[in-house]
Design an enzyme around this catalytic site. Structure first.
Site, PDB file in Angstrom:
ATOM      1  N   ASP A  10       0.849  -1.185   0.000  1.00  0.00           N
ATOM      2  CA  ASP A  10       0.000   0.000   0.000  1.00  0.00           C
ATOM      3  C   ASP A  10       0.888   1.240   0.000  1.00  0.00           C
ATOM      4  O   ASP A  10       1.672   1.455   0.941  1.00  0.00           O
ATOM      5  CB  ASP A  10      -0.895  -0.021   1.245  1.00  0.00           C
ATOM      6  CG  ASP A  10      -1.891   1.126   1.277  1.00  0.00           C
ATOM      7  OD1 ASP A  10      -1.897   1.939   0.343  1.00  0.00           O
ATOM      8  OD2 ASP A  10      -2.658   1.208   2.258  1.00  0.00           O
ATOM      9  N   ASP A 106      -3.223   2.517  -5.861  1.00  0.00           N
ATOM     10  CA  ASP A 106      -2.056   2.577  -4.975  1.00  0.00           C
ATOM     11  C   ASP A 106      -1.877   1.333  -4.109  1.00  0.00           C
ATOM     12  O   ASP A 106      -1.063   1.341  -3.190  1.00  0.00           O
ATOM     13  CB  ASP A 106      -2.133   3.818  -4.079  1.00  0.00           C
ATOM     14  CG  ASP A 106      -3.375   3.829  -3.203  1.00  0.00           C
ATOM     15  OD1 ASP A 106      -4.355   3.135  -3.545  1.00  0.00           O
ATOM     16  OD2 ASP A 106      -3.376   4.536  -2.177  1.00  0.00           O
ATOM     17  N   GLU A 107      -2.601   0.261  -4.402  1.00  0.00           N
ATOM     18  CA  GLU A 107      -2.491  -0.961  -3.604  1.00  0.00           C
ATOM     19  C   GLU A 107      -2.491  -2.188  -4.510  1.00  0.00           C
ATOM     20  O   GLU A 107      -3.193  -2.221  -5.519  1.00  0.00           O
ATOM     21  CB  GLU A 107      -3.669  -1.102  -2.643  1.00  0.00           C
ATOM     22  CG  GLU A 107      -3.835   0.008  -1.646  1.00  0.00           C
ATOM     23  CD  GLU A 107      -5.049  -0.232  -0.761  1.00  0.00           C
ATOM     24  OE1 GLU A 107      -5.128  -1.318  -0.145  1.00  0.00           O
ATOM     25  OE2 GLU A 107      -5.927   0.647  -0.697  1.00  0.00           O
TER      26      GLU A 107
END
Length: 422
Positions: A10, A106-107
């Site tokens: 993350d 973003d993960e």
């Protein structure tokens, strides 16, 4: 059977961190990325750690954030930069395994069960190596969770931030995770958290110990899912990189330059949004079996309503008609509308059959309408989205002539936990 090892990576304060790459002098100051206040997209899309420490929250209005933090520095978003770093970071992940599944921009989850031995002394060491390589290549930091399933790996990456690795094993997960608030569990949003609280469930451990049938009675299928997740029984695989998840919904939303107050304005907005959704459905060869609208008023109060369709469709006329019926039943003319979203649900790759009736004719597809809307697709494909549209939409000063989906905030906290896979 060999133990599965899943890493969830993350990026820390992703949007804000990307923007700060070009503003290193602001790193220690409270910074937020926000939409354009002039076009009423004035909400916080992301914030850095100093802003978070002062209580600034994602998705709140700019004025709310500035009331908490008068010195808050505001930066505009640059989506192409985020997409660039998304690609760079996931290319790094793919060096270590072919099972890389993005959860958002973003993960990502990585299944390193069969590959970690090639690169590190342990799965945790590999997570640390990933963190170092991302930092070296991009200047961005990530937090990582390492566990035997996807849900616990995700909880691990949330457990310690920023720039940290947390290992959650079959031996320690009860000690680490069960004391956490139940709202920390993946897919537990505000509504589910309130229902759990009403059952006397405030921690993940209490969720694991609760009667599964009682959870299902209160939460439906989600109750079964949460019970299994809390007990560490998630067996969902990590998809191969590039493998697409079946589309579950297609939506389009807009925050308007000014509040909509008349029925004509709301109908025009719903038509424009439905037209966008229908075009995307046709582009993917999909049909919708249900329609949902989300309506936000001037005070930011939001309601969501949905209905099933008598016949699956990918035509704007059908989606707009259903959307207007929902609006008519749940909105009073004159009440200001700040934002609307239309979402097609019940997605299938073939038109779904309908139950025939002895008493009335069943709904039927309209081939002439299908031909017309596909002709519009061809014109827009050649000349752009704004090349042609309904006069009722184009002539109104509502920012609908060249409809674009509103920039979405980073989903964190309650919204992050409640969302489904990408």
């Amino acid at each position: 059977m060999d133990e599965r090892w899943i890493i969830h990576c993350d990026c820390n304060s992703f949007y804000a961190s990307v923007e700060l790459l070009g503003h290193p002098e602001l790193r220690q100051k409270p910074v937020a990325v926000c939409g354009d206040p002039a076009s009423r997209h004035g909400i916080i899309l992301a914030k850095n750690e100093p802003a978070k420490a002062l209580g600034v929250k994602t998705a709140e209005t700019i004025w709310q954030a500035q009331r908490k933090c008068p010195d808050l520095v505001l930066l505009e978003p640059h989506r192409q930069r985020y997409v660039h770093y998304y690609k760079v970071i996931n290319e790094i992940y793919c060096r270590f395994t072919d099972r890389v599944e993005p959860f958002s921009i973003d993960e990502s989850w990585l299944d390193v069960s069969g590959s970690w031995q090639l690169f590190a002394q342990s799965p945790k060491d590999l997570a640390d190596r990933l963190r170092a390589q991302v930092r070296q290549a991009t200047g961005l930091t990530i937090s990582a969770g390492v566990s035997f399933n996807k849900v616990f790996a995700k909880l691990g990456s949330d457990y310690k931030k920023p720039d940290a690795t947390t290992l959650i094993t079959r031996e320690n997960f009860k000690d680490i995770l069960w004391p956490l608030p139940a709202r920390e569990m993946l897919f537990v949003g505000r509504s589910a958290a309130e229902k759990l609280a009403g059952m006397g469930i405030s921690t993940i451990g209490q969720l694991a110990a609760a009667d599964e049938k009682a959870l299902a009675a209160a939460l439906g299928k989600l109750g079964h899912t949460l019970s299994r997740y809390a007990r560490g029984l998630d067996e969902e695989p990590v998809r191969l990189w590039g493998e697409k998840e079946p589309v579950k919904s297609v939506g389009s939303g807009r925050t308007f330059p000014r509040d909509l107050v008349t029925a004509a304005e709301v109908r025009s907005a719903l038509w424009a949004l439905s037209d966008e959704v229908a075009a995307r459905l046709r582009g993917h060869g999909l049909w919708a079996g249900a329609v949902q609208i989300t309506l936000r008023d001037a005070s930011l109060k939001t309601i969501t309503r949905q209905k099933r369709l008598a016949l699956s469709t990918h035509l704007a006329r059908d989606i707009a008609r259903a959307a207007w019926e929902l609006a008519e039943a749940n909105w009073r003319e004159g009440s200001p509308v700040r934002m609307l979203t239309v979402t097609a649900q019940g997605i299938t790759d073939q038109p779904a059959a309908v139950q025939q009736s002895f008493w009335e004719d069943a709904p039927r597809p309209d081939p002439r309408r299908e031909k017309l809307e596909r002709s519009l697709d061809a014109i827009r494909g050649r000349y752009g989205k704004g090349a042609i549209g309904a006069g009722s939409v184009l002539k109104k000063e509502l920012g609908l002539g060249r409809l674009a989906v509103e920039e979405r905030p980073e989903q964190d906290e309650d919204d992050q936990r409640a969302k489904g896979p990408l």
